[in-house]
Enzyme design. Structure first.
Site, PDB file in Angstrom:
ATOM      1  N   ARG A 199      -0.278 -12.639  90.990  1.00  0.00           N
ATOM      2  CA  ARG A 199      -0.937 -13.654  91.673  1.00  0.00           C
ATOM      3  C   ARG A 199      -0.287 -14.347  92.961  1.00  0.00           C
ATOM      4  O   ARG A 199      -1.062 -14.721  93.754  1.00  0.00           O
ATOM      5  CB  ARG A 199      -1.678 -14.584  90.768  1.00  0.00           C
ATOM      6  CG  ARG A 199      -2.752 -13.855  90.089  1.00  0.00           C
ATOM      7  CD  ARG A 199      -3.104 -14.884  88.873  1.00  0.00           C
ATOM      8  NE  ARG A 199      -2.068 -14.906  87.651  1.00  0.00           N
ATOM      9  CZ  ARG A 199      -2.193 -15.699  86.628  1.00  0.00           C
ATOM     10  NH1 ARG A 199      -2.821 -16.432  86.564  1.00  0.00           N
ATOM     11  NH2 ARG A 199      -1.194 -15.538  85.747  1.00  0.00           N
ATOM     12  N   LYS A 236       8.168 -14.195  89.797  1.00  0.00           N
ATOM     13  CA  LYS A 236       7.232 -15.385  89.906  1.00  0.00           C
ATOM     14  C   LYS A 236       8.548 -16.460  89.490  1.00  0.00           C
ATOM     15  O   LYS A 236       8.509 -17.535  90.498  1.00  0.00           O
ATOM     16  CB  LYS A 236       6.161 -15.638  89.266  1.00  0.00           C
ATOM     17  CG  LYS A 236       5.352 -16.875  89.402  1.00  0.00           C
ATOM     18  CD  LYS A 236       4.268 -17.020  88.649  1.00  0.00           C
ATOM     19  CE  LYS A 236       4.158 -16.911  87.218  1.00  0.00           C
ATOM     20  NZ  LYS A 236       2.785 -17.250  86.714  1.00  0.00           N
ATOM     21  N   GLN A 251      11.846  -7.878  77.284  1.00  0.00           N
ATOM     22  CA  GLN A 251      10.462  -7.491  76.820  1.00  0.00           C
ATOM     23  C   GLN A 251      10.104  -5.885  77.633  1.00  0.00           C
ATOM     24  O   GLN A 251      10.029  -6.044  78.805  1.00  0.00           O
ATOM     25  CB  GLN A 251       9.113  -8.457  77.215  1.00  0.00           C
ATOM     26  CG  GLN A 251       7.894  -8.320  76.897  1.00  0.00           C
ATOM     27  CD  GLN A 251       6.921  -9.201  77.565  1.00  0.00           C
ATOM     28  OE1 GLN A 251       7.229 -10.253  78.095  1.00  0.00           O
ATOM     29  NE2 GLN A 251       5.652  -8.823  77.184  1.00  0.00           N
ATOM     30  N   THR A 301       1.823 -12.511  76.629  1.00  0.00           N
ATOM     31  CA  THR A 301       2.820 -13.508  76.200  1.00  0.00           C
ATOM     32  C   THR A 301       2.943 -13.537  74.661  1.00  0.00           C
ATOM     33  O   THR A 301       4.005 -13.901  74.360  1.00  0.00           O
ATOM     34  CB  THR A 301       2.037 -14.873  76.218  1.00  0.00           C
ATOM     35  OG1 THR A 301       0.731 -14.935  76.084  1.00  0.00           O
ATOM     36  CG2 THR A 301       2.243 -15.317  77.955  1.00  0.00           C
ATOM     37  N   GLY A 313       8.103 -20.177  81.954  1.00  0.00           N
ATOM     38  CA  GLY A 313       9.238 -20.153  83.185  1.00  0.00           C
ATOM     39  C   GLY A 313       8.206 -20.673  84.212  1.00  0.00           C
ATOM     40  O   GLY A 313       9.043 -20.820  85.419  1.00  0.00           O
ATOM     41  N   ASN A 319      -4.828 -25.783  77.815  1.00  0.00           N
ATOM     42  CA  ASN A 319      -3.544 -25.368  76.875  1.00  0.00           C
ATOM     43  C   ASN A 319      -2.454 -25.348  78.032  1.00  0.00           C
ATOM     44  O   ASN A 319      -2.626 -24.767  79.207  1.00  0.00           O
ATOM     45  CB  ASN A 319      -3.788 -24.022  76.463  1.00  0.00           C
ATOM     46  CG  ASN A 319      -2.677 -23.317  76.007  1.00  0.00           C
ATOM     47  OD1 ASN A 319      -1.479 -24.029  75.646  1.00  0.00           O
ATOM     48  ND2 ASN A 319      -2.347 -22.246  76.225  1.00  0.00           N
ATOM     49  N   SER A 366      29.181 -33.590 127.572  1.00  0.00           N
ATOM     50  CA  SER A 366      27.710 -33.097 127.426  1.00  0.00           C
ATOM     51  C   SER A 366      27.630 -31.731 127.687  1.00  0.00           C
ATOM     52  O   SER A 366      28.185 -31.214 128.505  1.00  0.00           O
ATOM     53  CB  SER A 366      26.641 -33.792 128.223  1.00  0.00           C
ATOM     54  OG  SER A 366      26.602 -35.004 127.512  1.00  0.00           O
TER      55      SER A 366
END
Ligand code: UD1
Ligand code: MG
Length: 417
Positions: free
Chosen positions: A17, A24, A74, A80, A103, A171, A373
Protein backbone atom coordinates in the site's frame (compact mmCIF):
# COMPACT_ATOMS: atom_id res chain seq x y z
CA UNK A 1 7.47 -16.99 35.15
CA UNK A 2 4.08 -15.41 34.65
CA UNK A 3 5.50 -11.88 34.88
CA UNK A 4 8.31 -12.47 32.41
CA UNK A 5 7.82 -10.73 29.10
CA UNK A 6 8.94 -11.60 25.60
CA UNK A 7 8.18 -9.42 22.60
CA UNK A 8 7.49 -10.37 19.01
CA UNK A 9 7.76 -7.51 16.52
CA UNK A 10 6.10 -8.12 13.17
CA UNK A 11 8.09 -6.57 10.38
CA UNK A 12 8.00 -9.07 7.53
CA UNK A 13 5.34 -7.44 5.39
CA UNK A 14 5.75 -5.90 1.97
CA UNK A 15 5.16 -2.30 1.10
CA UNK A 16 2.15 -2.91 -1.11
CA UNK A 17 0.00 0.00 0.00
CA UNK A 18 3.03 2.27 0.25
CA UNK A 19 3.63 1.42 -3.42
CA UNK A 20 7.29 1.16 -2.68
CA UNK A 21 10.23 -1.21 -3.18
CA UNK A 22 11.47 -0.41 0.29
CA UNK A 23 10.05 -2.53 3.14
CA UNK A 24 7.39 -0.49 4.87
CA UNK A 25 9.09 -0.59 8.27
CA UNK A 26 12.15 1.14 6.77
CA UNK A 27 10.19 4.18 5.66
CA UNK A 28 11.26 7.10 7.78
CA UNK A 29 9.75 9.44 10.32
CA UNK A 30 11.96 12.44 11.04
CA UNK A 31 14.84 10.74 9.21
CA UNK A 32 14.66 7.47 11.13
CA UNK A 33 13.12 4.17 9.96
CA UNK A 34 9.80 3.64 11.70
CA UNK A 35 10.93 0.27 13.02
CA UNK A 36 13.74 2.05 14.92
CA UNK A 37 11.18 3.70 17.21
CA UNK A 38 9.48 0.37 17.90
CA UNK A 39 12.83 -1.27 18.71
CA UNK A 40 13.64 1.52 21.18
CA UNK A 41 10.29 1.18 22.83
CA UNK A 42 10.77 -2.56 23.21
CA UNK A 43 14.24 -2.10 24.71
CA UNK A 44 12.79 0.31 27.27
CA UNK A 45 10.53 -2.47 28.56
CA UNK A 46 13.58 -4.64 29.29
CA UNK A 47 11.94 -7.89 28.17
CA UNK A 48 13.53 -11.30 28.67
CA UNK A 49 13.60 -12.00 24.94
CA UNK A 50 12.78 -10.14 21.74
CA UNK A 51 12.18 -11.61 18.30
CA UNK A 52 11.83 -9.50 15.17
CA UNK A 53 10.00 -11.27 12.38
CA UNK A 54 11.48 -10.32 9.01
CA UNK A 55 10.59 -11.44 5.52
CA UNK A 56 10.32 -9.02 2.61
CA UNK A 57 13.86 -7.78 1.85
CA UNK A 58 15.02 -9.01 5.23
CA UNK A 59 18.65 -8.30 4.30
CA UNK A 60 17.83 -4.57 4.39
CA UNK A 61 15.73 -4.65 7.54
CA UNK A 62 18.20 -6.70 9.59
CA UNK A 63 20.76 -3.89 9.33
CA UNK A 64 18.82 -1.87 11.89
CA UNK A 65 18.11 -4.74 14.28
CA UNK A 66 20.29 -4.38 17.37
CA UNK A 67 22.29 -7.20 18.91
CA UNK A 68 20.30 -9.14 21.44
CA UNK A 69 17.17 -9.14 19.29
CA UNK A 70 16.58 -12.51 17.67
CA UNK A 71 15.71 -12.52 14.01
CA UNK A 72 12.99 -14.90 12.88
CA UNK A 73 12.41 -15.28 9.17
CA UNK A 74 8.86 -15.64 7.90
CA UNK A 75 9.28 -17.66 4.71
CA UNK A 76 5.75 -17.34 3.39
CA UNK A 77 4.18 -13.90 3.72
CA UNK A 78 0.69 -15.21 4.28
CA UNK A 79 -0.44 -13.11 7.18
CA UNK A 80 0.16 -11.89 10.70
CA UNK A 81 -0.70 -15.26 12.31
CA UNK A 82 2.04 -16.97 10.30
CA UNK A 83 4.42 -14.16 11.30
CA UNK A 84 3.68 -14.74 14.99
CA UNK A 85 4.30 -18.46 14.51
CA UNK A 86 7.77 -17.66 13.14
CA UNK A 87 8.38 -15.29 16.05
CA UNK A 88 7.38 -17.91 18.62
CA UNK A 89 9.82 -20.42 17.18
CA UNK A 90 12.63 -17.99 18.01
CA UNK A 91 11.59 -17.61 21.67
CA UNK A 92 13.34 -20.70 22.95
CA UNK A 93 12.50 -21.90 26.41
CA UNK A 94 10.42 -18.85 27.24
CA UNK A 95 7.43 -19.03 29.57
CA UNK A 96 5.28 -16.05 30.44
CA UNK A 97 3.64 -13.16 28.61
CA UNK A 98 4.19 -12.66 24.90
CA UNK A 99 3.61 -9.13 23.68
CA UNK A 100 2.97 -8.77 19.95
CA UNK A 101 3.83 -5.43 18.36
CA UNK A 102 3.56 -4.30 14.74
CA UNK A 103 6.53 -2.62 13.13
CA UNK A 104 4.25 -0.12 11.43
CA UNK A 105 3.02 1.53 14.66
CA UNK A 106 5.94 3.76 15.68
CA UNK A 107 4.11 6.37 17.76
CA UNK A 108 3.26 4.06 20.63
CA UNK A 109 4.46 5.09 24.09
CA UNK A 110 5.90 3.05 26.90
CA UNK A 111 3.25 4.06 29.46
CA UNK A 112 0.52 2.66 27.22
CA UNK A 113 2.27 -0.68 26.87
CA UNK A 114 2.88 -0.80 30.60
CA UNK A 115 -0.81 -0.23 31.21
CA UNK A 116 -1.66 -3.07 28.83
CA UNK A 117 0.84 -5.47 30.39
CA UNK A 118 -0.13 -4.62 33.97
CA UNK A 119 -3.79 -5.18 33.22
CA UNK A 120 -3.07 -8.43 31.40
CA UNK A 121 -0.98 -9.83 34.23
CA UNK A 122 -3.23 -8.59 37.01
CA UNK A 123 -6.27 -10.26 35.44
CA UNK A 124 -4.38 -13.39 34.53
CA UNK A 125 -5.92 -13.05 31.06
CA UNK A 126 -5.15 -15.34 28.13
CA UNK A 127 -5.19 -12.42 25.74
CA UNK A 128 -5.45 -8.67 26.25
CA UNK A 129 -5.93 -6.32 23.33
CA UNK A 130 -4.98 -2.72 23.11
CA UNK A 131 -7.95 -1.03 21.48
CA UNK A 132 -8.74 2.57 20.61
CA UNK A 133 -11.83 4.61 19.96
CA UNK A 134 -11.62 6.33 16.58
CA UNK A 135 -14.09 8.68 14.95
CA UNK A 136 -12.85 7.51 11.57
CA UNK A 137 -12.03 3.83 12.07
CA UNK A 138 -11.64 3.08 8.36
CA UNK A 139 -8.87 0.62 7.55
CA UNK A 140 -8.60 -0.93 11.00
CA UNK A 141 -9.94 -4.22 12.36
CA UNK A 142 -13.11 -3.66 14.44
CA UNK A 143 -13.57 -5.08 17.93
CA UNK A 144 -16.75 -7.12 18.28
CA UNK A 145 -18.33 -7.30 21.73
CA UNK A 146 -21.39 -9.23 22.88
CA UNK A 147 -24.33 -7.84 24.87
CA UNK A 148 -22.35 -8.23 28.11
CA UNK A 149 -19.59 -6.11 26.57
CA UNK A 150 -17.26 -9.11 26.48
CA UNK A 151 -14.97 -9.32 23.51
CA UNK A 152 -15.94 -12.02 21.06
CA UNK A 153 -13.72 -11.29 18.10
CA UNK A 154 -12.13 -8.94 15.62
CA UNK A 155 -13.33 -8.41 12.10
CA UNK A 156 -11.08 -6.87 9.48
CA UNK A 157 -12.44 -3.91 7.52
CA UNK A 158 -12.40 -5.86 4.27
CA UNK A 159 -14.59 -8.57 5.78
CA UNK A 160 -16.86 -6.33 7.82
CA UNK A 161 -20.54 -5.79 7.03
CA UNK A 162 -22.15 -2.33 7.22
CA UNK A 163 -23.10 -2.68 10.90
CA UNK A 164 -19.59 -3.82 11.86
CA UNK A 165 -18.03 -1.00 9.86
CA UNK A 166 -19.91 1.43 12.10
CA UNK A 167 -18.03 0.16 15.18
CA UNK A 168 -15.61 2.80 16.40
CA UNK A 169 -13.56 0.60 18.68
CA UNK A 170 -10.58 -0.67 16.68
CA UNK A 171 -7.85 -3.24 17.10
CA UNK A 172 -4.49 -1.50 17.35
CA UNK A 173 -2.72 -4.79 16.59
CA UNK A 174 -0.95 -4.69 19.94
CA UNK A 175 -1.79 -7.72 22.03
CA UNK A 176 -0.49 -9.49 25.10
CA UNK A 177 -0.88 -13.26 25.39
CA UNK A 178 -0.24 -16.06 27.78
CA UNK A 179 2.35 -17.85 25.74
CA UNK A 180 0.74 -21.28 25.77
CA UNK A 181 -2.75 -19.91 24.98
CA UNK A 182 -1.28 -18.25 21.91
CA UNK A 183 0.89 -21.15 20.87
CA UNK A 184 -1.80 -23.81 21.29
CA UNK A 185 -4.47 -21.95 19.34
CA UNK A 186 -2.66 -20.44 16.36
CA UNK A 187 -3.22 -23.69 14.51
CA UNK A 188 -6.98 -23.15 14.44
CA UNK A 189 -6.67 -20.00 12.33
CA UNK A 190 -7.89 -20.47 8.77
CA UNK A 191 -7.50 -18.13 5.80
CA UNK A 192 -11.26 -17.70 5.48
CA UNK A 193 -11.29 -14.08 4.48
CA UNK A 194 -11.19 -11.77 1.47
CA UNK A 195 -7.40 -11.66 1.41
CA UNK A 196 -6.99 -15.42 1.97
CA UNK A 197 -4.45 -14.68 4.70
CA UNK A 198 -3.86 -16.17 8.13
CA UNK A 199 -4.99 -13.33 10.38
CA UNK A 200 -3.63 -13.15 13.90
CA UNK A 201 -6.74 -11.21 14.80
CA UNK A 202 -8.82 -14.39 14.34
CA UNK A 203 -7.24 -15.87 17.44
CA UNK A 204 -9.32 -13.54 19.57
CA UNK A 205 -12.58 -15.07 18.34
CA UNK A 206 -11.12 -18.56 18.73
CA UNK A 207 -10.02 -17.94 22.33
CA UNK A 208 -13.30 -16.25 23.25
CA UNK A 209 -15.36 -19.10 21.82
CA UNK A 210 -13.36 -21.68 23.76
CA UNK A 211 -13.92 -19.78 27.00
CA UNK A 212 -10.43 -18.34 27.44
CA UNK A 213 -10.27 -14.99 29.17
CA UNK A 214 -9.96 -12.18 26.62
CA UNK A 215 -9.60 -8.64 27.96
CA UNK A 216 -9.00 -5.22 26.46
CA UNK A 217 -7.41 -1.96 27.47
CA UNK A 218 -8.23 1.25 25.65
CA UNK A 219 -5.43 3.59 24.60
CA UNK A 220 -6.01 7.07 26.02
CA UNK A 221 -4.59 8.80 22.99
CA UNK A 222 -5.69 7.29 19.66
CA UNK A 223 -2.87 9.14 17.87
CA UNK A 224 -0.37 6.84 19.52
CA UNK A 225 -1.66 3.69 17.91
CA UNK A 226 -1.70 4.91 14.34
CA UNK A 227 -0.72 2.11 11.97
CA UNK A 228 1.10 3.30 8.88
CA UNK A 229 0.04 1.63 5.66
CA UNK A 230 0.10 4.41 3.07
CA UNK A 231 2.17 7.43 2.13
CA UNK A 232 -0.55 9.71 3.47
CA UNK A 233 -0.51 7.95 6.85
CA UNK A 234 3.28 8.16 6.86
CA UNK A 235 3.17 11.91 6.47
CA UNK A 236 0.51 12.18 9.19
CA UNK A 237 2.68 10.17 11.59
CA UNK A 238 5.74 12.18 10.62
CA UNK A 239 3.91 15.34 11.61
CA UNK A 240 3.10 13.92 15.04
CA UNK A 241 6.65 12.67 15.58
CA UNK A 242 8.08 16.04 14.54
CA UNK A 243 5.81 17.76 17.01
CA UNK A 244 7.07 15.46 19.78
CA UNK A 245 10.71 16.09 18.88
CA UNK A 246 10.23 19.85 18.70
CA UNK A 247 8.31 20.00 21.96
CA UNK A 248 11.06 18.08 23.73
CA UNK A 249 13.63 20.63 22.54
CA UNK A 250 11.45 23.51 23.70
CA UNK A 251 11.12 21.88 27.13
CA UNK A 252 14.91 21.66 27.26
CA UNK A 253 15.42 25.38 26.64
CA UNK A 254 15.72 25.58 22.87
CA UNK A 255 13.60 28.29 21.26
CA UNK A 256 11.78 27.19 18.13
CA UNK A 257 10.16 30.24 16.67
CA UNK A 258 7.78 28.32 14.40
CA UNK A 259 7.56 24.62 15.30
CA UNK A 260 5.43 23.99 12.22
CA UNK A 261 8.38 24.80 9.94
CA UNK A 262 11.25 23.38 11.99
CA UNK A 263 12.10 19.99 10.47
CA UNK A 264 14.53 18.50 12.93
CA UNK A 265 15.68 14.89 12.55
CA UNK A 266 15.47 12.29 15.26
CA UNK A 267 18.74 12.18 17.21
CA UNK A 268 19.71 15.83 16.65
CA UNK A 269 21.44 17.48 19.62
CA UNK A 270 20.76 21.16 20.33
CA UNK A 271 22.16 23.10 23.27
CA UNK A 272 20.24 25.36 25.61
CA UNK A 273 19.62 28.92 24.53
CA UNK A 274 19.81 28.17 20.82
CA UNK A 275 17.15 29.74 18.62
CA UNK A 276 15.83 27.92 15.58
CA UNK A 277 14.17 30.35 13.17
CA UNK A 278 11.43 29.32 10.71
CA UNK A 279 11.92 27.07 7.70
CA UNK A 280 14.91 25.19 8.98
CA UNK A 281 15.71 21.64 7.89
CA UNK A 282 18.12 19.64 10.02
CA UNK A 283 19.10 16.22 8.71
CA UNK A 284 20.56 13.29 10.62
CA UNK A 285 23.68 13.37 12.77
CA UNK A 286 23.74 17.09 13.53
CA UNK A 287 24.94 18.58 16.81
CA UNK A 288 24.36 22.23 17.63
CA UNK A 289 25.94 23.97 20.60
CA UNK A 290 24.50 26.43 23.09
CA UNK A 291 23.19 29.91 22.26
CA UNK A 292 23.45 29.43 18.51
CA UNK A 293 21.19 31.06 15.98
CA UNK A 294 20.01 28.89 13.09
CA UNK A 295 17.88 30.01 10.14
CA UNK A 296 15.56 31.29 8.86
CA UNK A 297 15.81 29.07 5.79
CA UNK A 298 18.83 27.07 6.93
CA UNK A 299 19.57 23.57 5.70
CA UNK A 300 21.95 21.65 7.93
CA UNK A 301 22.64 18.33 6.26
CA UNK A 302 24.32 15.28 7.72
CA UNK A 303 27.30 15.47 10.06
CA UNK A 304 27.25 19.15 10.87
CA UNK A 305 28.69 20.32 14.20
CA UNK A 306 28.12 23.86 15.41
CA UNK A 307 30.10 25.04 18.44
CA UNK A 308 28.58 27.44 20.97
CA UNK A 309 27.27 30.81 19.83
CA UNK A 310 27.50 30.07 16.13
CA UNK A 311 25.25 31.89 13.70
CA UNK A 312 24.11 29.88 10.69
CA UNK A 313 21.79 32.40 9.18
CA UNK A 314 19.56 32.89 6.18
CA UNK A 315 19.77 30.56 3.19
CA UNK A 316 22.70 28.54 4.45
CA UNK A 317 23.49 24.99 3.40
CA UNK A 318 26.02 23.05 5.42
CA UNK A 319 27.10 19.44 5.10
CA UNK A 320 29.89 17.49 6.83
CA UNK A 321 31.11 20.69 8.43
CA UNK A 322 32.51 21.64 11.82
CA UNK A 323 32.03 25.24 12.81
CA UNK A 324 33.97 26.67 15.76
CA UNK A 325 32.51 28.81 18.54
CA UNK A 326 31.33 32.35 17.79
CA UNK A 327 31.70 31.94 14.04
CA UNK A 328 29.25 33.73 11.77
CA UNK A 329 27.92 32.25 8.56
CA UNK A 330 25.10 34.68 8.19
CA UNK A 331 23.89 34.99 4.63
CA UNK A 332 23.49 32.58 1.70
CA UNK A 333 26.52 30.34 1.89
CA UNK A 334 27.40 26.74 1.08
CA UNK A 335 29.83 25.18 3.50
CA UNK A 336 30.58 21.54 2.70
CA UNK A 337 33.38 19.20 3.83
CA UNK A 338 34.92 21.94 5.91
CA UNK A 339 36.31 22.75 9.29
CA UNK A 340 35.97 26.36 10.40
CA UNK A 341 37.72 27.64 13.50
CA UNK A 342 36.41 30.00 16.17
CA UNK A 343 35.42 33.62 15.59
CA UNK A 344 35.50 33.32 11.83
CA UNK A 345 33.36 35.65 9.75
CA UNK A 346 32.05 34.24 6.50
CA UNK A 347 30.82 36.96 4.15
CA UNK A 348 27.57 36.73 2.24
CA UNK A 349 27.52 34.34 -0.68
CA UNK A 350 30.62 32.34 0.23
CA UNK A 351 30.97 28.91 -1.36
CA UNK A 352 33.32 26.08 -0.53
CA UNK A 353 33.71 24.36 -3.89
CA UNK A 354 34.22 20.88 -2.49
CA UNK A 355 33.44 18.69 -5.50
CA UNK A 356 35.84 18.49 -8.42
CA UNK A 357 33.61 16.24 -10.49
CA UNK A 358 35.13 13.06 -9.10
CA UNK A 359 35.63 13.44 -5.40
CA UNK A 360 34.92 15.66 -2.42
CA UNK A 361 37.79 17.89 -1.22
CA UNK A 362 38.27 19.47 2.15
CA UNK A 363 38.47 23.11 3.25
CA UNK A 364 40.09 24.28 6.46
CA UNK A 365 39.53 27.80 7.73
CA UNK A 366 41.45 28.69 10.88
CA UNK A 367 40.41 30.98 13.77
CA UNK A 368 39.59 34.65 13.22
CA UNK A 369 39.59 34.47 9.43
CA UNK A 370 37.59 37.06 7.51
CA UNK A 371 36.16 35.74 4.29
CA UNK A 372 34.96 38.54 2.00
CA UNK A 373 31.54 38.41 0.39
CA UNK A 374 31.17 36.17 -2.62
CA UNK A 375 34.42 34.29 -2.06
CA UNK A 376 34.73 30.89 -3.71
CA UNK A 377 37.19 28.59 -2.00
CA UNK A 378 38.23 25.85 -4.41
CA UNK A 379 39.04 22.87 -2.20
CA UNK A 380 41.35 21.44 -1.09
CA UNK A 381 42.40 24.65 0.57
CA UNK A 382 43.58 25.92 3.91
CA UNK A 383 43.03 29.51 4.98
CA UNK A 384 45.46 30.41 7.74
CA UNK A 385 44.66 32.08 11.03
CA UNK A 386 43.51 35.72 10.85
CA UNK A 387 43.76 35.76 7.05
CA UNK A 388 41.39 37.84 4.92
CA UNK A 389 39.97 37.31 1.44
CA UNK A 390 38.68 40.23 -0.58
CA UNK A 391 35.14 40.33 -1.91
CA UNK A 392 34.73 38.19 -5.01
CA UNK A 393 37.97 36.26 -4.53
CA UNK A 394 38.39 32.83 -6.01
CA UNK A 395 40.85 31.10 -3.70
CA UNK A 396 42.73 28.30 -5.47
CA UNK A 397 45.74 27.97 -3.17
CA UNK A 398 46.40 27.80 0.53
CA UNK A 399 46.47 31.17 2.24
CA UNK A 400 49.11 31.62 4.96
CA UNK A 401 48.28 33.04 8.41
CA UNK A 402 47.76 36.83 8.66
CA UNK A 403 47.65 37.31 4.91
CA UNK A 404 45.25 39.30 2.72
CA UNK A 405 44.40 37.81 -0.67
CA UNK A 406 42.09 39.05 -3.41
CA UNK A 407 41.18 38.57 -7.04
CA UNK A 408 40.53 35.76 -9.49
CA UNK A 409 42.48 33.65 -8.86
CA UNK A 410 43.27 35.18 -5.49
CA UNK A 411 46.81 36.59 -5.02
CA UNK A 412 48.54 37.87 -1.92
CA UNK A 413 48.08 41.61 -1.47
CA UNK A 414 49.94 42.01 1.77
CA UNK A 415 50.87 40.42 5.05
CA UNK A 416 49.01 41.72 8.08
CA UNK A 417 51.08 43.02 10.92
C1 UD1 B 1 -3.51 -5.00 11.09
C2 UD1 B 1 -4.60 -5.77 11.81
C3 UD1 B 1 -5.81 -4.87 12.04
C4 UD1 B 1 -5.36 -3.66 12.83
C5 UD1 B 1 -4.19 -2.94 12.18
C6 UD1 B 1 -3.62 -1.90 13.13
C7 UD1 B 1 -4.33 -8.10 11.06
C8 UD1 B 1 -4.89 -9.17 10.22
N1 UD1 B 1 -4.98 -6.93 11.01
O1 UD1 B 1 -3.97 -4.65 9.81
O2 UD1 B 1 -6.82 -5.55 12.73
O3 UD1 B 1 -6.47 -2.77 12.99
O4 UD1 B 1 -3.14 -3.86 11.86
O5 UD1 B 1 -2.63 -1.14 12.52
O6 UD1 B 1 -3.37 -8.32 11.76
N2 UD1 B 1 3.30 -8.56 8.71
C9 UD1 B 1 4.17 -9.64 8.76
N3 UD1 B 1 3.89 -10.74 8.01
C10 UD1 B 1 2.79 -10.85 7.22
C11 UD1 B 1 1.90 -9.75 7.17
C12 UD1 B 1 2.18 -8.62 7.93
O7 UD1 B 1 5.18 -9.59 9.48
O8 UD1 B 1 2.62 -11.89 6.57
C13 UD1 B 1 3.62 -7.37 9.51
C14 UD1 B 1 3.76 -6.09 8.69
O9 UD1 B 1 5.12 -5.86 8.34
C15 UD1 B 1 3.26 -5.02 9.66
C16 UD1 B 1 2.31 -5.76 10.58
O10 UD1 B 1 2.56 -7.14 10.41
O11 UD1 B 1 4.29 -4.45 10.43
C17 UD1 B 1 0.84 -5.47 10.27
O12 UD1 B 1 0.55 -5.81 8.92
P1 UD1 B 1 -0.34 -4.87 8.01
O13 UD1 B 1 -0.39 -5.45 6.66
O14 UD1 B 1 0.08 -3.47 8.13
O15 UD1 B 1 -1.78 -5.06 8.70
P2 UD1 B 1 -3.02 -4.06 8.66
O16 UD1 B 1 -3.74 -4.24 7.39
O17 UD1 B 1 -2.55 -2.71 9.00
MG1 MG C 1 -0.67 -1.86 9.23
Amino acid sequence: MKNDIAVIILAAGKSTRMRSDLPKVLHKLCARPMLGYVLDLVASLKPKQVAAVLGFKQELVRKIIPKGVKIAIQRKLIGTAEAVKSGLSALKGFKGTVLVLYGDAPLLKKETLKKLLDYHIKNDADATLLTAQLNKPAGYGRVIRDKYFSICGIVEEKDADEVEKDIKEINTGIMAFKKESLENNLKYIRPNNRKKEYYLTDIIGILAKKGFLVEAVKADDPQEVLGINTGVELSGANFIMQKRINEKFMQEGVTIVDPATAFISFGTKIGQGTVIYPFTVIERDVKIGKRCSVGPFAHLRESVRLGNEVTAGNFIEMVRARIGAKTFVKHFSYIGDSTLGASVNIGAGTVTANFDGLKKNYTIIKDKVNIGSDTVIVAPARIGRSATTGAGSVVTKNVPDNTVVAGVPARTLRKKR
